[in-house]
Structures are given as structure tokens and as C-alpha cells.
Design a protein around this motif. Structure first.
Motif, PDB file in Angstrom:
ATOM      1  N   ASN A 284      33.707  44.958  37.491  1.00 38.15           N
ATOM      2  CA  ASN A 284      33.678  43.903  36.488  1.00 38.15           C
ATOM      3  C   ASN A 284      33.613  42.577  37.228  1.00 38.15           C
ATOM      4  OD1 ASN A 284      33.762  45.604  34.276  1.00 38.15           O
ATOM      5  ND2 ASN A 284      35.983  45.624  34.213  1.00 38.15           N
TER       6      ASN A 284
ATOM      7  N   GLU B 104      29.600  41.551  31.895  1.00 35.36           N
ATOM      8  CA  GLU B 104      30.665  41.645  32.891  1.00 35.36           C
ATOM      9  C   GLU B 104      30.540  42.870  33.798  1.00 35.36           C
ATOM     10  OE1 GLU B 104      35.528  41.406  33.011  1.00 35.36           O
ATOM     11  OE2 GLU B 104      34.545  42.085  31.175  1.00 35.36           O
ATOM     12  N   LYS B 105      30.166  44.015  33.237  1.00 33.26           N
ATOM     13  CA  LYS B 105      30.063  45.230  34.049  1.00 33.26           C
ATOM     14  C   LYS B 105      28.804  45.164  34.914  1.00 33.26           C
ATOM     15  CE  LYS B 105      30.266  50.248  33.801  1.00 33.26           C
ATOM     16  NZ  LYS B 105      30.274  51.402  32.902  1.00 33.26           N
TER      17      LYS B 105
ATOM     18  N   LYS C  59      33.789  37.355  33.161  1.00 31.37           N
ATOM     19  CA  LYS C  59      34.824  37.947  32.302  1.00 31.37           C
ATOM     20  C   LYS C  59      34.791  37.398  30.876  1.00 31.37           C
ATOM     21  CE  LYS C  59      38.458  34.860  33.887  1.00 31.37           C
ATOM     22  NZ  LYS C  59      39.667  34.737  34.652  1.00 31.37           N
TER      23      LYS C  59
ATOM     24  N   THR D  94      23.632  43.353  36.240  1.00 29.07           N
ATOM     25  CA  THR D  94      24.299  43.839  35.037  1.00 29.07           C
ATOM     26  C   THR D  94      23.723  45.216  34.733  1.00 29.07           C
ATOM     27  OG1 THR D  94      22.693  42.730  33.620  1.00 29.07           O
ATOM     28  CG2 THR D  94      24.717  41.533  34.121  1.00 29.07           C
TER      29      THR D  94
ATOM     30  N   PRO E  41      31.533  39.706  27.845  1.00 24.35           N
ATOM     31  CA  PRO E  41      31.704  41.163  27.942  1.00 24.35           C
ATOM     32  C   PRO E  41      30.395  41.952  28.025  1.00 24.35           C
ATOM     33  CG  PRO E  41      32.849  40.273  26.000  1.00 24.35           C
ATOM     34  CD  PRO E  41      32.212  39.130  26.709  1.00 24.35           C
TER      35      PRO E  41
ATOM     36  N   SER F 228      36.285  40.826  44.642  1.00 24.67           N
ATOM     37  CA  SER F 228      35.827  42.161  44.247  1.00 24.67           C
ATOM     38  C   SER F 228      35.969  43.075  45.459  1.00 24.67           C
ATOM     39  CB  SER F 228      34.360  42.125  43.767  1.00 24.67           C
ATOM     40  OG  SER F 228      33.475  42.124  44.865  1.00 24.67           O
TER      41      SER F 228
END
Length: 187
Positions: free
Chosen positions: A159, A170-171, A164, A137, A167, A90
Motif C-alpha cells: 500500500n 493505494e494498492k 493512502k 497501481t 483507496p 515501504s
């Protein structure tokens, strides 16, 4: 006061490495749907055992982990507060992150903030780290509040590559604090 050997202490909490005696209580915490609301799923006892083993290995490798955290007065395990090296890909890693997971009965007592402040002190003074990140999250507003209380600032949104396949989780939002900023706050 309950007496046990801790790596370090804050006003009300003691921080230590994990033992096999922690499995039953930590498995209860990890199986609680409310505690695990911002994770893909609660953990089974087997998954909790594997997590503890990873934490113990992490401690041997790095000299820190998400520490088993107890109330000093009673010795009650309330979950973890601590540090973990993150090396997934990341914009914010590799880095050491600070995190916490507490049982419901410990919520609302300021333990996460107290513990996170003490772990930042440990990270910057004992471990000589230069910066710490934390992420959550996007719906986990309670964790964000703790990050703000300990002086962290928003670093960005990403993300999470390990989420992954999930969903809804993920963010993530990343916060950070440098040793310099921590020193300014804690003059």
C-alpha cells in the motif's frame, strides 16, 4: 534530424533535464484524463509547473530525474522516462525507481520500453546504481508489460503511503532488477 544537447540518447529518443519551455506541452500531457488514468487526478498547469521544479531540484541533488524525453527526429516532447529516488516508507525503499509518462500520440510505438532500457543502462553503467525498482497501481497492466520487457521481476505488493487518501490507487505492485540481472540479460 532535430539537434539538441541531450544527457544521453537511445535509437529514437533523447533524454534531458527540464526547462521552463516544457511547461505548456507537459501540462497538456498531465491534464489528459487517459494519460493520467492510473493516478488520482490529472494535473493542472500550476501542479505541472511545481512538478517540473521538483524534477529540476531532484536532478541537482541526485544527478538524474524523470528525464524530459523527445523524439530525436523532430524534437517533439513526448513526456518523461527516467529515474527518481524514492524514500517513502515501504519494504522496497529507499531506492531509485524507473518510471514513464507519455502522451497518447506516443503510445504503441515502443518508446516506453526503448527509453526504460536505456535508462536502466544509464543507471547501472553511468550512475553505478546496484538495483532499480518500479511500481504501478494494480490496474496499470501496460506499465507492468514494460517492466517485464525490460527484465524486471515482481518484488511484492504494498500500500503506497503517498496514496493512502486514494483507496482506488493505494494498492501497488513493485518490480525490481539488480545490476547483476541486468548484466546477464544484456551480455
Amino acid at each position: 534530424m532535430y539537434r539538441k544537447k541531450y544527457l544521453f540518447k537511445s535509437e529514437r529518443l533523447g533524454y534531458r533535464n527540464w526547462t521552463e519551455n516544457d511547461l505548456a506541452e507537459f501540462a497538456k500531457i498531465n491534464s489528459d484524463k487517459e494519460v493520467m488514468e492510473h493516478f488520482p487526478k490529472p494535473l493542472t498547469k500550476k501542479e505541472t509547473f511545481e512538478f517540473i521544479e521538483r524534477l529540476k531540484t531532484h536532478y541537482k541533488t541526485n544527478g538524474y530525474n524523470y528525464f524530459a524525453t523527445e523524439i530525436l527526429e523532430t524534437g517533439e516532447l513526448i513526456g518523461f522516462i527516467g529515474l527518481a529516488h524514492q524514500d517513502y516508507i515501504s519494504d522496497f525503499t529507499p531506492a531509485t525507481d524507473i518510471g514513464w509518462r507519455l502522451k497518447k500520440s506516443a503510445w504503441g510505438n515502443g518508446y516506453a520500453t526503448e527509453g526504460a532500457k536505456k535508462c536502466l543502462e544509464y543507471a547501472f553503467t553511468e550512475l553505478k546504481l546496484n538495483h532499480i525498482i518500479s511500481f504501478f497501481t494494480e490496474k496499470n497492466i501496460k506499465s507492468e508489460k514494460v517492466m517485464l520487457k525490460i527484465g524486471m521481476t515482481k518484488a511484492g505488493v504494498f500500500n503506497h503511503p503517498k496514496l493512502k487518501d486514494y483507496p482506488d490507487y493505494e494498492k501497488c505492485i513493485c518490480y525490481k532488477i539488480t545490476k547483476r540481472d541486468w548484466l546477464l540479460i544484456n551480455k
